[in-house]
Write an enzyme that holds these catalytic residues in place. Structure first.
Site, PDB file in Angstrom:
ATOM      1  N   LYS A 178      51.317  61.198   0.470  1.00 51.50           N
ATOM      2  CA  LYS A 178      52.119  61.714   1.580  1.00 51.50           C
ATOM      3  C   LYS A 178      53.090  60.606   1.965  1.00 51.50           C
ATOM      4  CE  LYS A 178      53.753  63.562   5.301  1.00 51.50           C
ATOM      5  NZ  LYS A 178      54.616  62.384   5.573  1.00 51.50           N
ATOM      6  N   GLY A 231      48.242  53.624   9.443  1.00 53.38           N
ATOM      7  CA  GLY A 231      49.054  54.126  10.540  1.00 53.38           C
ATOM      8  C   GLY A 231      48.404  53.878  11.878  1.00 53.38           C
ATOM      9  N   SER A 232      48.667  54.746  12.827  1.00 56.77           N
ATOM     10  CA  SER A 232      48.210  54.535  14.201  1.00 56.77           C
ATOM     11  C   SER A 232      46.715  54.796  14.343  1.00 56.77           C
ATOM     12  CB  SER A 232      48.979  55.454  15.157  1.00 56.77           C
ATOM     13  OG  SER A 232      48.541  56.790  15.025  1.00 56.77           O
ATOM     14  N   GLN A 234      45.347  56.336  16.840  1.00 55.29           N
ATOM     15  CA  GLN A 234      45.175  57.709  17.310  1.00 55.29           C
ATOM     16  C   GLN A 234      45.077  58.683  16.137  1.00 55.29           C
ATOM     17  OE1 GLN A 234      48.362  59.110  19.808  1.00 55.29           O
ATOM     18  NE2 GLN A 234      47.424  61.093  20.175  1.00 55.29           N
ATOM     19  N   GLY A 236      44.366  57.891  13.064  1.00 57.32           N
ATOM     20  CA  GLY A 236      43.200  57.527  12.277  1.00 57.32           C
ATOM     21  C   GLY A 236      41.924  58.134  12.815  1.00 57.32           C
ATOM     22  N   GLU A 253      43.339  51.934   7.750  1.00 59.81           N
ATOM     23  CA  GLU A 253      43.914  50.644   8.144  1.00 59.81           C
ATOM     24  C   GLU A 253      44.856  50.954   9.298  1.00 59.81           C
ATOM     25  OE1 GLU A 253      46.278  48.001   9.043  1.00 59.81           O
ATOM     26  OE2 GLU A 253      47.293  48.409   7.150  1.00 59.81           O
ATOM     27  N   CYS A 287      51.398  45.867  11.117  1.00 53.61           N
ATOM     28  CA  CYS A 287      50.095  45.979  11.783  1.00 53.61           C
ATOM     29  C   CYS A 287      49.523  44.591  12.011  1.00 53.61           C
ATOM     30  CB  CYS A 287      49.158  46.836  10.954  1.00 53.61           C
ATOM     31  SG  CYS A 287      48.986  46.280   9.242  1.00 53.61           S
ATOM     32  N   GLN A 332      61.346  55.223  17.928  1.00 54.13           N
ATOM     33  CA  GLN A 332      60.614  53.974  18.028  1.00 54.13           C
ATOM     34  C   GLN A 332      61.365  52.974  18.899  1.00 54.13           C
ATOM     35  OE1 GLN A 332      57.651  53.407  17.187  1.00 54.13           O
ATOM     36  NE2 GLN A 332      57.485  51.188  17.357  1.00 54.13           N
ATOM     37  N   GLU A 386      49.649  48.410  20.877  1.00 55.49           N
ATOM     38  CA  GLU A 386      50.568  48.028  19.811  1.00 55.49           C
ATOM     39  C   GLU A 386      51.909  48.723  20.030  1.00 55.49           C
ATOM     40  OE1 GLU A 386      50.021  47.633  15.066  1.00 55.49           O
ATOM     41  OE2 GLU A 386      49.920  49.677  15.843  1.00 55.49           O
TER      42      GLU A 386
END
Length: 489
Positions: A178, A231-232, A234, A236, A253, A287, A332, A386
């Site tokens: 993806k 990714g984030s 949330q 995850g 991660e 990250c 962002q 973050e």
């Protein structure tokens, strides 16, 4: 049909480009100029299912290749990446707004990733085991899991692709990638390059579009055996919950609020150098960015002034020699500006930066000035969440114990760095900091292909990629035992 087919970026399924099933397209804007850059296939859940079907069909033949042969084919892909390194770097720079030297560095790291895992085809180590039964011997072998769904962000797009695709394939899985919606072309270019290098159709498929519906469909698909997501936190958590219901293997991660500690015996010039790189390189879109800079009080003012001077000297832009480009999109950028404004309301004092640059050359881009903020309480929102941009907070501490306590005062636990001349102090901190990576006299980032990467707490679910540890994500261990009978010799 698009007005300009050269702007059209499709999915890649079973060795060919595939248009979105519903005819939908997303607009992708240049983060430097703000102009329309491309139109990206808005893949549907049905498109994702078609990609999974292609991967399922290709699985038996790919898994049936010997690991050595799979490694040889992946080595051919890495060699093709070398030959087309400039093209890959140009694509990354164009899509993400990275300065050219940063894009080239990313390509180099991605090639190393491919070469490392291609070599694993001659290893794929397991274990030989003893037994308490006379004549019985045991050993383990690694076997592929099936279809792997690989979900990547846009911050280091090719590195993220290589990080997941190469270990998944060497283990014998087939894959559905993806792609990041803000870096779609590099994923398509990689897939085309891999096919031309000899990778069989269906082994690597690319689905473009949004996380929902396309990414969500992959997570929910019963035929997907393993999901690797970067990714984030949330997102995850949702993936872990959703995939957990069907007991799919999941590697996550996620985010970080990584501490960078400066002790009173540190080389302050070197510490300022690494702090600036940790906080601001890649426009803070790591990250592993060093977003909480923790400084002993006795050297606080001296270090702060050096770091502020470095931050102010950094050059924005996309040309060669620039230090940082824009963040990836307007959404962002606005989220970062809102976080800075909230920090001001919570009592933070902006030392430099503080928003979008005033220069007209950056007015249409998604730029944020390198920003340092002091005076915030540890529980302030900016110190806990973050932001994924070139923003860091400074904090005073009395000693190493207070530095450790503040370092660990976060739900995350991805990376950490400490600057000190004392080996004893460095190792004391490294052993106790709640982080998956601890660096001494370096930045908070800098993992290499053979090193395990991952974090504690809300930074992940305990898995590690890359390194040999990634093989545990993408393979099943089987124990095989045999009983021999000496009397039959």
């Amino acid at each position: 049909m698009m007005e300009n087919d050269s702007m059209q970026i499709s999915s890649w399924i079973d060795g060919r480009t595939v248009l979105p099933g519903n005819g939908g397209w997303l607009e992708k804007f240049d983060p430097h100029t703000g102009e329309l850059q491309s139109r990206v296939a808005d893949a549907t859940a049905e498109d994702a299912a078609t990609a999974v079907s292609a991967a399922v069909s290709a699985f038996a033949a790919w898994a049936g290749q010997t690991p050595v042969r799979r490694g040889q084919m992946l080595a051919d892909v890495a060699a093709a990446m070398k030959r087309r390194a400039d093209e890959l770097a140009d694509c990354i720079a164009h899509e993400t707004g990275k300065p050219p030297q940063d894009a080239k560095g990313e390509v180099g790291g991605s090639i190393l990733q491919g070469e490392y895992f291609a070599g694993e085809g001659m290893r794929l180590y397991a274990r030989s085991l003893t037994s308490g039964m006379p004549g019985k011997s045991s050993h383990t072998v690694r076997q592929p899991r099936g279809v792997a769904a690989l979900i990547v962000p846009a911050n280091t797009p090719l590195a993220n692709i290589a990080w997941k695709v190469f270990p998944a394939l060497i283990c014998g899985n087939t894959t559905v990638l993806k792609a990041a919606e803000d870096a779609p072309r590099i994923a398509l270019l990689f897939a085309e390059l891999a096919k031309n290098a000899g990778l069989p159709d269906g082994v690597l498929n690319v689905v473009q579009g949004r996380g929902d519906p396309a990414g969500a469909a992959l997570v929910k698909d019963e035929r997907v055996a393993v999901i690797s997501f970067t990714g984030s936190t949330q997102a995850g958590r949702w993936i872990a919950e959703t995939a957990g219901r069907r007991l799919a293997r999941v590697s996550l991660e996620l985010g970080g609020k990584n501490p960078f500690v400066v002790c009173d015996d540190a080389d302050l010039e070197q510490a300022a150098h690494w702090a600036a790189l940790s906080a601001f390189s890649n426009a803070g879109q790591r990250c592993a960015a060093g977003s909480r800079i923790i400084v002993f009080e006795s050297v606080y003012e001296t270090f702060r002034d050096r770091l502020v001077a470095r931050a102010r000297s950094l050059k924005l832009g996309v040309e060669a020699g620039c230090d940082l480009g824009p963040v990836i999109n307007r959404r962002q950028q606005q989220a970062i500006i809102a976080a800075i404004e909230n920090a001001r309301r919570e009592g933070g004092r902006v030392l430099c930066g503080g928003g979008a640059p005033a220069a007209t050359e950056f007015a249409n881009g998604c730029y944020i000035e390198p920003t340092l903020i002091e005076g915030l309480a540890p529980e302030a929102a900016l110190c806990r969440k973050e932001v994924f941009g070139p923003v860091a907070t400074l904090h005073r501490v009395a000693d190493i114990r207070e530095a450790l306590a503040l370092s660990n005062a976060t739900e995350y636990g991805l990376t950490a760095a400490i600057h000190t001349r004392s080996v004893d102090r460095a190792m004391w901190f490294a052993q106790r900091v709640r982080a998956g990576i601890a660096n001494v006299n370096l930045g908070t980032y800098g993992s290499e292909p053979h090193m395990p990467f991952g974090g504690f707490g809300a930074s992940g679910n305990g898995s590690r990629e890359p390194g040999a540890e990634a093989l545990d994500v993408y393979s099943e261990l089987k124990n095989i035992s045999i009983l021999t009978r000496p009397e039959l010799i």
